[in-house]
Design an enzyme around this catalytic site. Sequence first.
Site, PDB file in Angstrom:
ATOM      1  CB  SER A 126      -0.978   0.184   1.275  1.00  0.00           C
ATOM      2  OG  SER A 126      -1.437   1.145   1.559  1.00  0.00           O
ATOM      3  CD  GLU A 128      -2.569   4.942   4.322  1.00  0.00           C
ATOM      4  OE1 GLU A 128      -1.769   5.390   5.759  1.00  0.00           O
ATOM      5  OE2 GLU A 128      -3.048   5.931   3.811  1.00  0.00           O
ATOM      6  CE1 TYR A 150      -4.340  -1.656   4.905  1.00  0.00           C
ATOM      7  CE2 TYR A 150      -3.546  -0.057   4.150  1.00  0.00           C
ATOM      8  CZ  TYR A 150      -4.092  -0.896   4.178  1.00  0.00           C
ATOM      9  OH  TYR A 150      -4.217  -1.584   2.735  1.00  0.00           O
TER      10      TYR A 150
HETATM   11  P1  GDP Z   1      -7.227   6.306   2.261  1.00  0.00           P
HETATM   12  O1  GDP Z   1      -6.520   6.798   1.594  1.00  0.00           O
HETATM   13  O2  GDP Z   1      -7.025   4.627   2.232  1.00  0.00           O
HETATM   14  O3  GDP Z   1      -7.551   6.416   3.824  1.00  0.00           O
HETATM   15  O4  GDP Z   1      -8.789   6.203   1.655  1.00  0.00           O
HETATM   16  P2  GDP Z   1     -10.074   7.211   2.105  1.00  0.00           P
HETATM   17  O5  GDP Z   1     -10.896   7.088   0.740  1.00  0.00           O
HETATM   18  O6  GDP Z   1     -10.487   6.397   3.485  1.00  0.00           O
HETATM   19  O7  GDP Z   1      -9.502   8.549   2.317  1.00  0.00           O
HETATM   20  C1  GDP Z   1      -8.920   9.277   1.426  1.00  0.00           C
HETATM   21  C2  GDP Z   1      -8.923  10.604   1.845  1.00  0.00           C
HETATM   22  O8  GDP Z   1     -10.002  11.464   2.063  1.00  0.00           O
HETATM   23  C3  GDP Z   1      -8.119  10.824   3.103  1.00  0.00           C
HETATM   24  O9  GDP Z   1      -7.308  11.905   2.923  1.00  0.00           O
HETATM   25  C4  GDP Z   1      -9.051  11.470   4.045  1.00  0.00           C
HETATM   26  O10 GDP Z   1      -8.594  12.383   5.000  1.00  0.00           O
HETATM   27  C5  GDP Z   1     -10.133  12.212   3.117  1.00  0.00           C
HETATM   28  N1  GDP Z   1     -11.278  12.249   3.760  1.00  0.00           N
HETATM   29  C6  GDP Z   1     -12.098  13.393   4.034  1.00  0.00           C
HETATM   30  N2  GDP Z   1     -13.274  13.299   4.496  1.00  0.00           N
HETATM   31  C7  GDP Z   1     -13.412  11.957   4.516  1.00  0.00           C
HETATM   32  C8  GDP Z   1     -14.541  10.879   5.088  1.00  0.00           C
HETATM   33  O11 GDP Z   1     -15.360  11.516   5.481  1.00  0.00           O
HETATM   34  N3  GDP Z   1     -14.331   9.941   5.141  1.00  0.00           N
HETATM   35  C9  GDP Z   1     -13.141   9.354   4.522  1.00  0.00           C
HETATM   36  N4  GDP Z   1     -13.071   7.965   4.516  1.00  0.00           N
HETATM   37  N5  GDP Z   1     -11.917  10.001   4.057  1.00  0.00           N
HETATM   38  C10 GDP Z   1     -12.249  11.236   4.113  1.00  0.00           C
END
Ligand code: GDP
Length: 327
Positions: A126, A128, A150
């Site tokens: 990932s 990450e 993670y």
């Molecule tokens: P990730 O990269 O695996 O964490 O994928 P996500 O789709 O969960 O998040 C992508 C980005 O969207 C991150 O930078 C979050 O901080 C941003 N984000 C903003 N608002 C939200 C929210 O309500 N839910 C999630 N999941 N992410 C959010």
Amino acid sequence: MKKVLITGITGQDGSYLAALLLGKGYEVHGAVRRASMENTVKLQNIQSIADKINLHACSLDNHLSVYKLIAAIRPDECYHLAASSFVSYSFEDEASILAANFTSTHYLLSSIKELCPSCRVYFAGSSEIFGNAEESPQTETTKFNPRSMYGISKLASHHVVKNYREQYGLYACTGFTYNHESPRRGHAFVTRKITATVAKIFLGIATKIELGNIETIRDWGYAPEYVEAMWRMLHNPQGPKDYVVATGVAHTVSELLATAFSTVGLNYTQYIVINKDFYRPGEQVPLIGNAKSIYTDLGWKHTTLFKDMIVEMVQNDIREYSAQNNQ
Ligand code: GDP
């Protein structure tokens, strides 16, 4: 006929990969939690190919269960995609993420080494693992600096993969995949959260969307193309190598919002509510991948445009929620 084992076959990537490999003539086996075997919601992504694949109940956090699975199938290729993929910051979740993601990878590799060492193994790494990266975009040589449990679990697993490759000669490699989305993406991820809410607002069953930081930047690719990259990595003329799999294109969450809402002729600014509960700690450096190496070595690059993917997701969600509404 070549045999393949996919862990996480019911998920977004697993289901696309299973379909891709069936098309290439593989005998496809999937590891599934016993509790999911009868759960139609969990099996939804593989519904259309259910009669062509072989599902096996397996607890990936149990060494004996994994060993027996490998002994029963003796696959030629194994794609380890199963993981707890939620980037959480609570202590209880952290412990289970570490246990699920790290130990399962070790159990799989050690069983394969004992029982069928010529099996080629792909491990779903990932972006990450770069976490608070020192540079952007990141490449295969960027220093790892994970900032979530993670990311740490994925990095530790990657080191096990690398060790089995270097110490025991296994064909094992890690794809450092950046975010990849599709109509099968889980609802907790921001893309699906947005496309599903746009569909609900359009259909009159929601009135607003609550989000965290909408200025964060991500590199969002199209999942069906990423599973092709995984397959190419197991057929690398140079042998097993790890690659960054990404688009290299940066978008903010607000661009994602604008694209999704404009699909149904709406302006997102009228529906958004910022909720600090959804903010993440420490997201300073944009996670953007440089996928030059996989293009040079294996000819893989992304082709689907971000906008086209978001439009497809919104249209899919409108169909899904209309069908539910009419039931
Ligand atoms: P990730 O990269 O695996 O964490 O994928 P996500 O789709 O969960 O998040 C992508 C980005 O969207 C991150 O930078 C979050 O901080 C941003 N984000 C903003 N608002 C939200 C929210 O309500 N839910 C999630 N999941 N992410 C959010």
